[in-house]
Design an enzyme around this catalytic site. Structure first.
Site, PDB file in Angstrom:
ATOM      1  N   LYS A 241       0.834  -1.198   0.000  1.00  0.00           N
ATOM      2  CA  LYS A 241       0.000   0.000   0.000  1.00  0.00           C
ATOM      3  C   LYS A 241       0.876   1.259   0.000  1.00  0.00           C
ATOM      4  CE  LYS A 241      -4.067  -1.987   0.217  1.00  0.00           C
ATOM      5  NZ  LYS A 241      -5.014  -1.725   1.312  1.00  0.00           N
ATOM      6  N   ASP A 336      -2.959  -6.444   0.410  1.00  0.00           N
ATOM      7  CA  ASP A 336      -1.584  -6.791   0.781  1.00  0.00           C
ATOM      8  C   ASP A 336      -1.537  -7.870   1.853  1.00  0.00           C
ATOM      9  OD1 ASP A 336      -2.745  -5.069   2.602  1.00  0.00           O
ATOM     10  OD2 ASP A 336      -0.927  -3.904   2.999  1.00  0.00           O
ATOM     11  N   ASP A 375      -4.113  -8.442  17.384  1.00  0.00           N
ATOM     12  CA  ASP A 375      -4.899  -7.718  16.400  1.00  0.00           C
ATOM     13  C   ASP A 375      -6.108  -8.548  15.963  1.00  0.00           C
ATOM     14  OD1 ASP A 375      -4.959  -5.345  14.529  1.00  0.00           O
ATOM     15  OD2 ASP A 375      -4.913  -6.959  13.043  1.00  0.00           O
ATOM     16  N   ASN A 376      -7.296  -7.970  16.098  1.00  0.00           N
ATOM     17  CA  ASN A 376      -8.531  -8.599  15.611  1.00  0.00           C
ATOM     18  C   ASN A 376      -8.689 -10.066  16.016  1.00  0.00           C
ATOM     19  OD1 ASN A 376      -9.716  -6.389  14.211  1.00  0.00           O
ATOM     20  ND2 ASN A 376      -8.285  -6.685  12.532  1.00  0.00           N
ATOM     21  N   GLU A 404      -7.576  -6.769  20.990  1.00  0.00           N
ATOM     22  CA  GLU A 404      -7.993  -5.618  20.181  1.00  0.00           C
ATOM     23  C   GLU A 404      -9.214  -6.068  19.374  1.00  0.00           C
ATOM     24  OE1 GLU A 404      -8.133  -3.180  16.427  1.00  0.00           O
ATOM     25  OE2 GLU A 404      -7.650  -5.297  16.596  1.00  0.00           O
ATOM     26  N   LYS A 515       0.132   4.523   9.326  1.00  0.00           N
ATOM     27  CA  LYS A 515       0.186   3.111   8.931  1.00  0.00           C
ATOM     28  C   LYS A 515       0.869   2.931   7.580  1.00  0.00           C
ATOM     29  CE  LYS A 515      -4.212   2.242   9.225  1.00  0.00           C
ATOM     30  NZ  LYS A 515      -5.456   1.437   9.127  1.00  0.00           N
ATOM     31  N   TYR A 516       0.916   4.020   6.786  1.00  0.00           N
ATOM     32  CA  TYR A 516       1.440   3.886   5.428  1.00  0.00           C
ATOM     33  C   TYR A 516       2.624   4.803   5.136  1.00  0.00           C
ATOM     34  CZ  TYR A 516      -3.249   1.966   5.317  1.00  0.00           C
ATOM     35  OH  TYR A 516      -4.385   1.257   5.612  1.00  0.00           O
TER      36      TYR A 516
END
Length: 648
Positions: A241, A336, A375-376, A404, A515-516
């Site tokens: 990304k 990604d 995460d998740n 999270e 984040k990018y």
């Protein structure tokens, strides 16, 4: 049980033990407790007739803590558990033969009635008692006193206490056991600061672990004790990304750290630009010297370049045409990232994959990381997490898992029941007095308080709440104060102290998201609210009442934009009150009630107060007072109470 099945066994159950707390799903899951912290065990206990009842909490090692009657047949006792790991307790209750005899005999003596038969009953009772080693003389003395009719000795408080501990227990009844998970204190009481190590480099350079070492005094200086990193592993090139989540990366774009895995390694490797394993271990050691613990983000996301795809193709989801399946959360797509295959069939776990992921946690624990933000987790199978957390904590009892999971309430709570030590919450979206009061009342008074430890994050790299986008600096200040004072665990993502809130238009996301891309900040910006962050973290450490979030109480402030609450700990005599102005735009003048009733004081009593912001002390006379808060000067007030006769 039918009477005809076993009359003797049924007949022995004369004492009832109900509503045992803490208890999770009728004992199916462990309640969560903290090593060394007092835990209130309670139960409803009663029997037929009018005999005196006694009860105790029994721990694993046989230690008993006598329970006391509270009211309406509820009994309770505070107990403390030892080192981290699994433990159990149960409650025993019985008809106290001596206490019943003593009560009735005192009544007869008060009415000047003959008690010669009662003395015979006592002699029979004592004759049936077996003295423990070293207590033979004590029993003999009591038997002699009963024979002589020495009522002063028989009815003394010393005899009462001795018989309470050693006297006969009739109809002894034992509750079902309750398993508990004992954690170290940081599982229940912690302050998290999240940063991207790659953004900490000087100038525009990619940051390294060594750069983060230089940044540790800043983080520790604000009073945080957990420094949390998003994934720090190699980042894939395929479908990388670009800035602001564009689908095409330009040369030099660093990509999302959640697209884990490249030719340089997977989740057991470090991104080369951050440094080596030696650098990372040096960072862990340096953080410890500053009172900080490193938390890693375990994001079970694999980029299309992850080494496991070639090594273990059956560990990944495939489409009917054989192509690998990318992650989606329609309408969102994560081009990604590809999906792991946790089950080979509906009921057949992909055991080698489960064990490989478990080994990742063990690998990093072996390198000194014992705090993991996952995460998740709600998008992975529940049985997988239940097995993994139990296995890891059996080997490393000090590990802490933060869930999270911004998901449905029952899903969030289920994750907490079977193992996650801390849970993200809805605090990020609870803004009004009514919303905050209702949500905190649920967390602190309902059954979830026995297993769910909320972590109030003000923001995350993914979530830039609408309130923060529009509130200006006053809103950032109040969100920090409330996050740090309403619960035991709280956190914020780097930049919150600088009041960053510029959104992508119409979205709860940051423009130019970190984040990018790299994001270099001026941490000395005079608009920073570092002082507010430092204040609340310092207060949390200095006041014992700030630890156990279940002691939260809401009080009356006569204004819809003022949240008024207290944290009270009677074990230590720590009593702290908070007034927080939720409206970031307008001042509020309001009346409020000093909670004198919490100390058994009448409405016209006085209480000593210390203003914890300015440091001055004074007296509040009577219950009703007034206060003004201004969002542009100080949108909150914090008070320490010292009731009469309390020297704490």
């Amino acid at each position: 049980m039918h009477v005809t099945d076993n009359i003797t066994e049924l007949a022995q159950q004369r004492v009832v033990i109900e509503n045992l707390r803490p208890r999770v799903e009728d004992g199916d899951y462990p309640a969560k407790v903290v090593s060394g912290w007092p835990v209130r065990v309670s139960a409803d206990i009663f029997s037929d007739g009018h005999e005196v009842i006694a009860a105790a909490v029994v721990l694993d090692d046989g230690t008993e803590a006598r329970m006391r009657h509270i009211d309406n047949d509820m009994w309770g006792a505070d107990v403390r558990f030892g080192k981290p790991g699994p433990a159990r307790f149960h409650v025993v209750a019985w008809r106290d033969v001596f206490a019943t005899w003593r009560r009735d005999t005192l009544k007869k003596l008060g009415a000047q009635q003959d008690v010669s038969v009662e003395l015979q009953e006592l002699s029979i009772m004592l004759a049936g008692m077996k003295a423990r080693r070293g207590e033979g003389d004590r029993i003999k003395a009591l038997r002699s006193a009963a024979k002589r009719g020495d009522m002063d000795t028989i009815l003394s408080e010393e005899t009462r206490d001795y018989m309470a501990a050693n006297g006969p227990r009739a109809s002894l009844t034992r509750s079902r056991g309750q398993e508990v998970r004992v954690s170290r204190e940081r599982a229940a009481f912690s302050a998290w600061y999240e940063l991207f190590p790659r953004s900490i480099g000087p100038g525009d350079r990619h940051g390294t672990f060594r750069d983060v070492i230089d940044h540790l005094p800043y983080v520790a200086g604000m009073g945080f004790d957990v420094l949390y990193f998003p994934p720090i592993h190699p980042i894939g090139q395929t479908n990388r990304k670009g800035r602001n989540n564009t689908l095409k990366a330009e040369p030099g774009d660093v990509g999302s750290p959640y697209a884990i895995g490249s030719s340089e390694g997977g989740m057991d490797a470090l991104h080369p630009e951050l440094g080596t394993m030696e650098d990372f271990e040096a960072l862990i050691a340096a953080a410890a010297e500053h009172g900080l613990e490193i938390a890693m983000d375990i994001a079970l996301n694999a980029s299309p370049d992850h080494p496991w795809i070639a090594e273990h193709p059956d560990w990944f989801e495939r489409r009917p045409d054989g192509t690998i399946k990318y992650a989606e959360n329609p309408p969102k797509k994560y081009e990604d990232i590809v999906n792991f295959r946790y089950y080979l069939d509906d009921d057949v776990p992909n055991v080698p994959l489960w064990e490989a992921i478990r080994d990742l946690f063990l690998f990093w624990a072996g390198h000194g990381v014992l705090v993991f933000r996952v995460d998740n987790p709600h998008t992975k199978p529940f049985p997988f997490w239940e097995w993994l957390i139990a296995d890891v904590q059996a080997r490393h009892p000090d590990t802490i898992f933060l869930s999270e999971a911004f998901t449905r309430p029952k899903v969030m709570k289920r994750l907490a029941k079977f193992g996650f030590d801390q849970s993200y919450t809805y605090y990020t979206w609870r803004n009004t007095k009514e919303e905050l009061t209702a949500y905190l009342t649920e967390l602190t008074t309902e059954n979830c308080r026995d297993y769910m430890r909320p972590n109030f994050f003000t923001n995350t790299p993914d979530i830039n709440p609408i309130f923060n986008q529009t509130s200006g600096r006053p809103g950032f200040r109040t969100r920090v104060i409330m996050a740090g004072s309403l619960v035991g665990n709280w956190g914020m993502y780097s930049g919150f102290e600088l009041c960053e809130g510029t959104p992508l238009p119409g979205r709860e996301e940051y423009v130019d998201s970190e984040k990018y891309e790299l994001k270099h900040r001026d941490f000395d910006d005079p608009a920073s609210i570092r002082d507010d962050v430092t204040f609340i973290n310092t207060l949390r450490r200095s006041e014992p009442a700030m630890k156990d979030f279940t002691n939260l109480r809401f009080f009356t402030a006569y204004h819809d934009e003022v949240l008024y609450y207290g944290r009270f700990d009677r074990h230590t005599g720590s009593y702290v009150l908070f007034h927080v102005l939720i409206d970031p735009l307008r001042p509020a003048e309001f009346g409020f009630e000093v909670p004198l009733w919490e100390f058994g004081l009448p409405a016209d009593a006085s209480i000593e107060v210390k203003d914890l912001i300015h440091g001055n002390s004074f007296t509040w006379h009577a219950r009703d007072h007034r206060l003004t808060l201004d969002p542009h000067t100080r949108p909150y007030a914090v008070w320490k109470l010292t009731p009469p006769g309390d020297t704490a």
